[in-house]
Scaffold this active site. Structure first.
Site, PDB file in Angstrom:
ATOM      1  N   HIS A  23      47.610  18.947   3.384  1.00 53.94           N
ATOM      2  CA  HIS A  23      46.648  20.037   3.198  1.00 53.94           C
ATOM      3  C   HIS A  23      45.246  19.649   3.694  1.00 53.94           C
ATOM      4  O   HIS A  23      44.914  18.457   3.787  1.00 53.94           O
ATOM      5  CB  HIS A  23      46.615  20.442   1.726  1.00 53.94           C
ATOM      6  CG  HIS A  23      47.812  21.260   1.342  1.00 53.94           C
ATOM      7  ND1 HIS A  23      47.924  21.941   0.160  1.00 53.94           N
ATOM      8  CD2 HIS A  23      48.966  21.519   2.017  1.00 53.94           C
ATOM      9  CE1 HIS A  23      49.079  22.579   0.116  1.00 53.94           C
ATOM     10  NE2 HIS A  23      49.741  22.339   1.235  1.00 53.94           N
ATOM     11  N   GLU A  40      42.332  19.760   2.379  1.00 57.63           N
ATOM     12  CA  GLU A  40      41.512  18.961   1.467  1.00 57.63           C
ATOM     13  C   GLU A  40      41.869  17.471   1.603  1.00 57.63           C
ATOM     14  O   GLU A  40      40.992  16.605   1.626  1.00 57.63           O
ATOM     15  CB  GLU A  40      41.750  19.364   0.001  1.00 57.63           C
ATOM     16  CG  GLU A  40      41.345  20.790  -0.351  1.00 57.63           C
ATOM     17  CD  GLU A  40      42.500  21.768  -0.199  1.00 57.63           C
ATOM     18  OE1 GLU A  40      43.253  21.661   0.788  1.00 57.63           O
ATOM     19  OE2 GLU A  40      42.640  22.655  -1.051  1.00 57.63           O
ATOM     20  N   CYS A  62      46.358  19.673  -4.775  1.00 60.61           N
ATOM     21  CA  CYS A  62      45.111  19.266  -4.110  1.00 60.61           C
ATOM     22  C   CYS A  62      44.020  19.048  -5.145  1.00 60.61           C
ATOM     23  O   CYS A  62      43.063  18.301  -4.891  1.00 60.61           O
ATOM     24  CB  CYS A  62      44.674  20.329  -3.107  1.00 60.61           C
ATOM     25  SG  CYS A  62      45.607  20.193  -1.589  1.00 60.61           S
ATOM     26  N   ALA A 104      46.660  51.827  22.035  1.00 63.28           N
ATOM     27  CA  ALA A 104      45.682  52.062  23.101  1.00 63.28           C
ATOM     28  C   ALA A 104      45.718  53.549  23.411  1.00 63.28           C
ATOM     29  O   ALA A 104      46.794  54.155  23.437  1.00 63.28           O
ATOM     30  CB  ALA A 104      46.061  51.246  24.333  1.00 63.28           C
ATOM     31  N   SER A 125      55.878  55.408  30.925  1.00 60.61           N
ATOM     32  CA  SER A 125      55.042  54.300  30.486  1.00 60.61           C
ATOM     33  C   SER A 125      53.671  54.447  31.143  1.00 60.61           C
ATOM     34  O   SER A 125      53.585  54.653  32.350  1.00 60.61           O
ATOM     35  CB  SER A 125      55.711  52.998  30.930  1.00 60.61           C
ATOM     36  OG  SER A 125      54.920  51.919  30.552  1.00 60.61           O
ATOM     37  N   ARG A 128      48.403  39.784  18.997  1.00 59.46           N
ATOM     38  CA  ARG A 128      49.813  39.387  18.837  1.00 59.46           C
ATOM     39  C   ARG A 128      49.903  37.973  18.274  1.00 59.46           C
ATOM     40  O   ARG A 128      50.745  37.683  17.441  1.00 59.46           O
ATOM     41  CB  ARG A 128      50.550  39.476  20.184  1.00 59.46           C
ATOM     42  CG  ARG A 128      50.766  40.903  20.626  1.00 59.46           C
ATOM     43  CD  ARG A 128      51.509  40.961  21.935  1.00 59.46           C
ATOM     44  NE  ARG A 128      51.748  42.337  22.357  1.00 59.46           N
ATOM     45  CZ  ARG A 128      52.450  42.683  23.413  1.00 59.46           C
ATOM     46  NH1 ARG A 128      52.998  41.763  24.185  1.00 59.46           N
ATOM     47  NH2 ARG A 128      52.620  43.956  23.714  1.00 59.46           N
TER      48      ARG A 128
HETATM   49  N1  LIG Z   1      49.239  53.545  24.349  1.00 52.77           N
HETATM   50  C1  LIG Z   1      49.934  52.872  23.466  1.00 52.77           C
HETATM   51  O1  LIG Z   1      49.378  52.057  22.696  1.00 52.77           O
HETATM   52  C2  LIG Z   1      51.418  53.064  23.366  1.00 52.77           C
HETATM   53  C3  LIG Z   1      52.159  52.222  22.526  1.00 52.77           C
HETATM   54  C4  LIG Z   1      53.522  52.443  22.421  1.00 52.77           C
HETATM   55  C5  LIG Z   1      54.102  53.478  23.115  1.00 52.77           C
HETATM   56  N2  LIG Z   1      53.367  54.259  23.912  1.00 52.77           N
HETATM   57  C6  LIG Z   1      53.984  55.381  24.615  1.00 52.77           C
HETATM   58  O2  LIG Z   1      54.417  56.268  23.595  1.00 52.77           O
HETATM   59  C7  LIG Z   1      55.552  56.966  24.075  1.00 52.77           C
HETATM   60  C8  LIG Z   1      56.659  56.817  23.065  1.00 52.77           C
HETATM   61  O3  LIG Z   1      56.242  57.313  21.809  1.00 52.77           O
HETATM   62  P1  LIG Z   1      57.216  58.197  20.934  1.00 52.77           P
HETATM   63  O4  LIG Z   1      56.429  58.763  19.808  1.00 52.77           O
HETATM   64  O5  LIG Z   1      57.923  59.153  21.821  1.00 52.77           O
HETATM   65  O6  LIG Z   1      58.318  57.184  20.448  1.00 52.77           O
HETATM   66  P2  LIG Z   1      58.384  55.918  19.464  1.00 52.77           P
HETATM   67  O7  LIG Z   1      57.474  56.116  18.315  1.00 52.77           O
HETATM   68  O8  LIG Z   1      58.272  54.692  20.267  1.00 52.77           O
HETATM   69  O9  LIG Z   1      59.890  56.005  19.007  1.00 52.77           O
HETATM   70  C9  LIG Z   1      60.290  57.104  18.249  1.00 52.77           C
HETATM   71  C10 LIG Z   1      61.727  56.992  17.914  1.00 52.77           C
HETATM   72  O10 LIG Z   1      61.947  55.848  17.099  1.00 52.77           O
HETATM   73  C11 LIG Z   1      63.036  56.100  16.255  1.00 52.77           C
HETATM   74  N3  LIG Z   1      62.722  55.678  14.895  1.00 52.77           N
HETATM   75  C12 LIG Z   1      63.499  54.861  14.164  1.00 52.77           C
HETATM   76  N4  LIG Z   1      62.926  54.638  12.985  1.00 52.77           N
HETATM   77  C13 LIG Z   1      61.795  55.353  12.958  1.00 52.77           C
HETATM   78  C14 LIG Z   1      60.800  55.532  11.981  1.00 52.77           C
HETATM   79  N5  LIG Z   1      60.835  54.883  10.816  1.00 52.77           N
HETATM   80  N6  LIG Z   1      59.781  56.372  12.260  1.00 52.77           N
HETATM   81  C15 LIG Z   1      59.699  56.982  13.432  1.00 52.77           C
HETATM   82  N7  LIG Z   1      60.620  56.855  14.422  1.00 52.77           N
HETATM   83  C16 LIG Z   1      61.653  56.030  14.170  1.00 52.77           C
HETATM   84  C17 LIG Z   1      63.274  57.583  16.252  1.00 52.77           C
HETATM   85  O11 LIG Z   1      64.507  57.856  16.872  1.00 52.77           O
HETATM   86  P3  LIG Z   1      65.852  57.492  16.130  1.00 52.77           P
HETATM   87  O12 LIG Z   1      65.657  57.792  14.647  1.00 52.77           O
HETATM   88  O13 LIG Z   1      66.842  58.330  16.743  1.00 52.77           O
HETATM   89  O14 LIG Z   1      66.038  56.051  16.374  1.00 52.77           O
HETATM   90  C18 LIG Z   1      62.170  58.168  17.085  1.00 52.77           C
HETATM   91  O15 LIG Z   1      62.568  59.232  17.902  1.00 52.77           O
HETATM   92  C19 LIG Z   1      55.903  56.358  25.420  1.00 52.77           C
HETATM   93  O16 LIG Z   1      55.346  57.156  26.422  1.00 52.77           O
HETATM   94  C20 LIG Z   1      55.201  55.029  25.389  1.00 52.77           C
HETATM   95  O17 LIG Z   1      54.867  54.590  26.678  1.00 52.77           O
HETATM   96  C21 LIG Z   1      52.035  54.065  24.069  1.00 52.77           C
END
Ligand SMILES: NC(=O)c1ccc[n+]([C@@H]2O[C@H](COP(=O)([O-])OP(=O)(O)OC[C@H]3O[C@@H](n4cnc5c(N)ncnc54)[C@H](OP(=O)(O)O)[C@@H]3O)[C@@H](O)[C@H]2O)c1
Length: 371
Positions: free
Chosen positions: A57, A59, A91, A161, A175, A191
């Site tokens: 630790h 300390e 400690c 973002a 994407s 991360r």
């Molecule tokens: N700019 C950014 O920071 C950022 C970050 C991430 C993604 N993105 C973009 O966001 C878009 C995707 O977003 P999205 O809203 O369509 O999808 P998402 O949130 O990535 O995924 C949604 C899917 O996850 C599954 N899921 C499983 N457990 C869940 C839970 N507890 N709550 C919610 N969903 C759950 C659901 O389908 P099932 O239940 O059928 O599995 C749901 O349809 C893409 O275009 C990606 O490029 C941008």
């Protein structure tokens, strides 16, 4: 005891917090701890940072450096020294046996089983204990450890973002890289601070991400990748599946596609069969794997689900100076949303930082009385 400290105490406590921060990425599920030993004459004679793999630790590292010079001196410790036997002896014993006369420490250990006991033992042995200096900074440094003990689940940090108008991509089927290279480096640091990273099935499918810690900083365990994917949209060809032998990859899924699951498992993916919509079960599963913190990186639906469930401990929005507009570009937070302003999540302690052209907004949800 809160007023019983000097500018010198403040500087040494700040140094103890800095030493503790050297353990970021290297202590979970233990806390970050740093220690400075100052001899009677005011000279710094020992410094230590806790690193899980090194066992010793902070300390004890600092006391060993100080040797006899610690006798009659002051120990500045970032977190309450423990009075129980864990992987190491207490400690508190080390501080008492070294002849320390005064301990300056901002906060108690948040673990309810040990909280306050270290200070009590020190005081019972005639050591002056000064608490409260830089207590907010010290608590923030160990915010993941605090939530882990106080809420008995991993710390959840939601990070997205977005554009100035709150969109996270052009369409939810494409994407879109919104932020600049300075923000990208910041995301790698975020991360690095976490034990796991989590995305929704659609993000995993559309972005085909690698979800790794590329900060270049040392870490104790590889960042665990988690996908909520009931429909099992992560394919065996995906980057996640193809690299699962090297990097822990966990998919939570209600899918009954036994063949698809077996194929992913052959590649090293751990498929946990449960409904990924139940976030309490998900967090509990992560807890059983000793994953103390999770960085939720979207997409919109998953972000909304965590907000609806009030399972966000910290929020970071990285906002790029761009407007996407239109009605098809997904907004940052989906889900059910608030039914009234009273029901909306409110945030406190907003910090705004600039990374290149982008702005980072980081904040904490306000805790309501009824929660
Ligand atoms: N700019 C950014 O920071 C950022 C970050 C991430 C993604 N993105 C973009 O966001 C878009 C995707 O977003 P999205 O809203 O369509 O999808 P998402 O949130 O990535 O995924 C949604 C899917 O996850 C599954 N899921 C499983 N457990 C869940 C839970 N507890 N709550 C919610 N969903 C759950 C659901 O389908 P099932 O239940 O059928 O599995 C749901 O349809 C893409 O275009 C990606 O490029 C941008």
């Amino acid at each position: 005891m809160e007023k019983d400290f000097s500018q010198f105490d403040l500087e040494k406590t700040r140094r103890a917090l800095e030493l503790a921060s050297f353990g970021i990425g290297r202590v979970s599920p233990s806390p970050l701890v740093g220690c400075v030993i100052v001899a009677q004459g005011g000279e710094t004679v020992g410094e230590g940072s806790y690193i899980y793999e090194n066992v010793t630790h902070a300390e004890v590292i600092a006391l060993n450096q100080a040797g006899e010079k610690a006798r009659g001196g002051t120990a500045y410790v970032s977190l309450e020294p423990h009075a129980h036997t864990g992987r190491t002896p207490p400690c508190t014993d080390a501080l008492i046996n070294a002849g320390i006369r005064r301990v300056v420490c901002p906060v108690e250990d948040p673990n309810p089983l040990v909280s306050g006991k270290g200070f009590q033992v020190l005081r019972e042995n005639g050591i002056e204990v000064v608490t409260g200096i830089l207590k907010d900074e010290a608590a923030k440094l160990n915010e993941k450890f605090c939530v882990w003990h106080q809420k008995a689940r991993p710390f959840v940090h939601l990070k997205l973002a977005m554009s100035l108008d709150g969109r996270i991509s052009l369409r939810n089927s494409v994407s879109t890289s919104l932020s600049g290279k300075e923000s990208a480096a910041r995301v790698q640091d975020l991360r690095h601070e976490h034990d796991a990273i989590l995305v929704g099935g659609n993000t995993a499918f559309v972005d085909n991400p690698s979800l790794t810690d590329r900060s270049g900083k040392p870490r104790r365990r590889k960042l665990a990748r988690v996908v909520l994917d009931n429909r099992l949209r992560v394919s065996t060809d995906s980057t996640l599946a193809q690299t699962a032998k090297d990097t822990p990859t966990i998919i939570f899924s209600a899918s009954d596609d036994a063949r698809g699951i077996a194929n992913l498992e052959k590649l090293g993916v751990e498929v946990v069969r449960l409904n990924a919509r139940n976030l309490f079960h998900i967090l509990n599963e992560l807890k059983t794997r000793s994953l103390q913190s999770v960085l939720v990186e979207g997409g919109s639906e998953v972000a909304g689900a965590f907000c609806d469930a009030k399972l966000v401990d910290k929020l970071t929005f990285i906002v790029a100076p761009i407007v996407i507009g239109g009605s098809h570009a997904p907004l940052a937070i989906g889900g059910n949303g608030a039914h009234s302003l009273d029901n909306a999540m409110r945030f406190r302690d907003l910090e705004i930082t600039k990374h290149g052209e982008d702005f980072e907004f980081t904040s904490y949800p306000q805790i309501r009385d009824e929660e």
